[in-house]
Design a protein around this motif. Structure first.
Motif, PDB file in Angstrom:
ATOM      1  N   LEU A  45       0.846  -1.269  -0.084  1.00  0.00           N
ATOM      2  CA  LEU A  45       0.002   0.117   0.080  1.00  0.00           C
ATOM      3  C   LEU A  45       0.782   1.219  -0.129  1.00  0.00           C
ATOM      4  CD1 LEU A  45      -2.945   1.009  -0.006  1.00  0.00           C
ATOM      5  CD2 LEU A  45      -2.812   1.091   2.471  1.00  0.00           C
ATOM      6  N   ALA A  46       1.950   1.232   0.515  1.00  0.00           N
ATOM      7  CA  ALA A  46       2.840   2.248   0.874  1.00  0.00           C
ATOM      8  C   ALA A  46       3.565   2.574  -0.679  1.00  0.00           C
ATOM      9  CB  ALA A  46       4.200   2.058   1.847  1.00  0.00           C
ATOM     10  N   ASP A  47       3.808   1.645  -1.475  1.00  0.00           N
ATOM     11  CA  ASP A  47       4.223   1.764  -2.888  1.00  0.00           C
ATOM     12  C   ASP A  47       3.080   2.459  -3.615  1.00  0.00           C
ATOM     13  OD1 ASP A  47       6.763   0.477  -2.529  1.00  0.00           O
ATOM     14  OD2 ASP A  47       5.770  -1.540  -2.931  1.00  0.00           O
ATOM     15  N   TYR A  48       2.034   1.885  -3.449  1.00  0.00           N
ATOM     16  CA  TYR A  48       0.810   2.542  -4.064  1.00  0.00           C
ATOM     17  C   TYR A  48       0.563   4.104  -3.858  1.00  0.00           C
ATOM     18  CZ  TYR A  48      -4.060   3.092  -5.740  1.00  0.00           C
ATOM     19  OH  TYR A  48      -5.181   3.538  -6.210  1.00  0.00           O
ATOM     20  N   GLN A  49       0.631   4.641  -2.474  1.00  0.00           N
ATOM     21  CA  GLN A  49       0.360   5.646  -2.264  1.00  0.00           C
ATOM     22  C   GLN A  49       1.534   6.633  -2.716  1.00  0.00           C
ATOM     23  OE1 GLN A  49       0.259   4.645   2.055  1.00  0.00           O
ATOM     24  NE2 GLN A  49      -1.871   5.289   1.949  1.00  0.00           N
ATOM     25  N   LYS A  87      -6.626  12.740  -5.096  1.00  0.00           N
ATOM     26  CA  LYS A  87      -7.019  13.203  -3.743  1.00  0.00           C
ATOM     27  C   LYS A  87      -7.884  12.025  -2.807  1.00  0.00           C
ATOM     28  CE  LYS A  87      -7.706  17.154  -0.874  1.00  0.00           C
ATOM     29  NZ  LYS A  87      -8.214  18.550  -0.741  1.00  0.00           N
ATOM     30  N   ASN A  88      -8.946  11.951  -3.281  1.00  0.00           N
ATOM     31  CA  ASN A  88      -9.876  10.884  -2.946  1.00  0.00           C
ATOM     32  C   ASN A  88      -9.176   9.430  -2.472  1.00  0.00           C
ATOM     33  OD1 ASN A  88     -12.701  10.292  -1.683  1.00  0.00           O
ATOM     34  ND2 ASN A  88     -12.473   8.760  -3.351  1.00  0.00           N
ATOM     35  N   TYR A 134      -5.046  -0.950 -12.345  1.00  0.00           N
ATOM     36  CA  TYR A 134      -6.168  -1.110 -11.677  1.00  0.00           C
ATOM     37  C   TYR A 134      -6.407  -2.667 -11.475  1.00  0.00           C
ATOM     38  CZ  TYR A 134     -10.944  -1.588 -10.386  1.00  0.00           C
ATOM     39  OH  TYR A 134     -12.234  -2.014  -9.481  1.00  0.00           O
ATOM     40  N   LYS A 135      -6.203  -3.419 -12.289  1.00  0.00           N
ATOM     41  CA  LYS A 135      -6.532  -4.683 -12.201  1.00  0.00           C
ATOM     42  C   LYS A 135      -5.531  -5.338 -11.191  1.00  0.00           C
ATOM     43  CE  LYS A 135      -8.526  -5.518 -16.813  1.00  0.00           C
ATOM     44  NZ  LYS A 135      -8.286  -6.159 -18.054  1.00  0.00           N
ATOM     45  N   HIS A 136      -4.199  -4.731 -11.437  1.00  0.00           N
ATOM     46  CA  HIS A 136      -3.347  -5.399 -10.413  1.00  0.00           C
ATOM     47  C   HIS A 136      -3.579  -5.046  -9.006  1.00  0.00           C
ATOM     48  CE1 HIS A 136       0.631  -7.073  -9.827  1.00  0.00           C
ATOM     49  NE2 HIS A 136       0.934  -6.040  -9.231  1.00  0.00           N
ATOM     50  N   HIS A 147     -13.520   2.486  -4.207  1.00  0.00           N
ATOM     51  CA  HIS A 147     -12.774   2.582  -2.639  1.00  0.00           C
ATOM     52  C   HIS A 147     -11.178   2.309  -3.085  1.00  0.00           C
ATOM     53  CE1 HIS A 147     -12.138   2.144   1.469  1.00  0.00           C
ATOM     54  NE2 HIS A 147     -11.167   1.353   1.300  1.00  0.00           N
ATOM     55  N   GLY A 148     -10.606   3.513  -3.235  1.00  0.00           N
ATOM     56  CA  GLY A 148      -8.937   3.609  -3.381  1.00  0.00           C
ATOM     57  C   GLY A 148      -8.438   3.550  -4.818  1.00  0.00           C
ATOM     58  N   ALA A 149      -9.098   3.295  -5.687  1.00  0.00           N
ATOM     59  CA  ALA A 149      -8.610   3.406  -7.080  1.00  0.00           C
ATOM     60  C   ALA A 149      -9.392   3.809  -8.272  1.00  0.00           C
ATOM     61  CB  ALA A 149      -8.220   1.782  -7.382  1.00  0.00           C
ATOM     62  N   SER A 150     -10.158   5.034  -7.895  1.00  0.00           N
ATOM     63  CA  SER A 150     -11.042   5.598  -8.814  1.00  0.00           C
ATOM     64  C   SER A 150     -10.023   6.104 -10.093  1.00  0.00           C
ATOM     65  CB  SER A 150     -11.695   6.580  -8.088  1.00  0.00           C
ATOM     66  OG  SER A 150     -10.973   7.524  -7.525  1.00  0.00           O
ATOM     67  N   TYR A 151      -8.906   6.662  -9.521  1.00  0.00           N
ATOM     68  CA  TYR A 151      -8.296   7.420 -10.678  1.00  0.00           C
ATOM     69  C   TYR A 151      -7.834   6.253 -11.704  1.00  0.00           C
ATOM     70  CZ  TYR A 151      -4.278   9.409 -13.080  1.00  0.00           C
ATOM     71  OH  TYR A 151      -3.265  10.135 -13.957  1.00  0.00           O
TER      72      TYR A 151
END
Length: 207
Positions: A45-49, A87-88, A134-136, A147-151
């Motif tokens: 999650l840290a990588d993603y953020q 941002k969301n 997104y799929k990953h 939830h968390g991947a709208s972009y």
């Protein structure tokens, strides 16, 4: 890049030239350590953020400085604002609104309307690769469009048609060798800028 009449730019030739001349810088971005980490089975999650926060910087910078310069080229520009989604996503995954607002925004070294259009080519092109990301992250981090991947959901089912509409308007605008050249130069520089911006995040994380 002239058409067969010699009177202007052939759209197919232009877009092929744009893809060809930006391919090296595009590939370099995909090879970036942070870009690759995002697609590893052990992505955290840290990588993603970290990745998302860097994209927020670029996207917000584009919406603030680039979008006003190209409003007359792309009539559907209002539908292409996506920084708020990032941002969301960051807030949903653990950032505070204050932390997001304090994310630094880099300078975007584009010149004129054609330069701005080149930046936009890179930004809009990311919606296609975003579907793969997104799929990953859905599979490995449990994130979704809601939830968390709208972009990375891009424009949802309209992602393909939105891209085609963008390319159509871009090629219509690139009606001279001068404009076409500036778009290609700017797009190449933008891929490199994003690559460097992601690399800075990797360096900072090791300090």
């Amino acid at each position: 890049m002239q058409d067969s009449t010699g009177l202007g730019i052939d759209p197919n030739t232009f877009i092929n030239e744009l893809r060809t001349q930006t391919s090296e810088s595009h590939q370099q971005l995909e090879e970036n350590m942070l870009s690759k980490a995002l697609l590893l089975p052990e992505v955290s999650l840290a990588d993603y953020q970290t990745y998302l926060s860097r994209l927020y910087s670029i996207t917000l910078g584009c919406e603030t400085h680039v979008f006003p310069a190209i409003a007359t080229i792309f009539p559907d520009l209002a539908e292409r604002y996506r920084a708020a989604r990032i941002k969301n996503d960051l807030i949903v995954t653990g950032f505070s609104a204050e932390e997001v607002d304090n994310i630094p925004v880099p300078e975007l070294p584009f010149t004129g309307q054609a330069g701005a259009a080149g930046v936009m080519y890179v930004l809009e092109g990311s919606t296609l690769g975003g579907r793969v990301i997104y799929k990953h992250v859905q599979q490995h981090l449990g994130l979704t469009c809601e939830h968390g991947a709208s972009y990375f959901c891009g424009y949802g089912p309209q992602t393909g048609s939105m891209w085609k509409a963008f390319v159509s308007r871009l090629t219509a605008y690139a009606d001279s060798p001068e404009k076409a050249g500036k778009i290609i130069e700017s797009a190449t520089q933008t891929f490199t800028l994003i690559d460097n911006w992601l690399s800075e995040a990797v360096i900072e994380s090791k300090r």
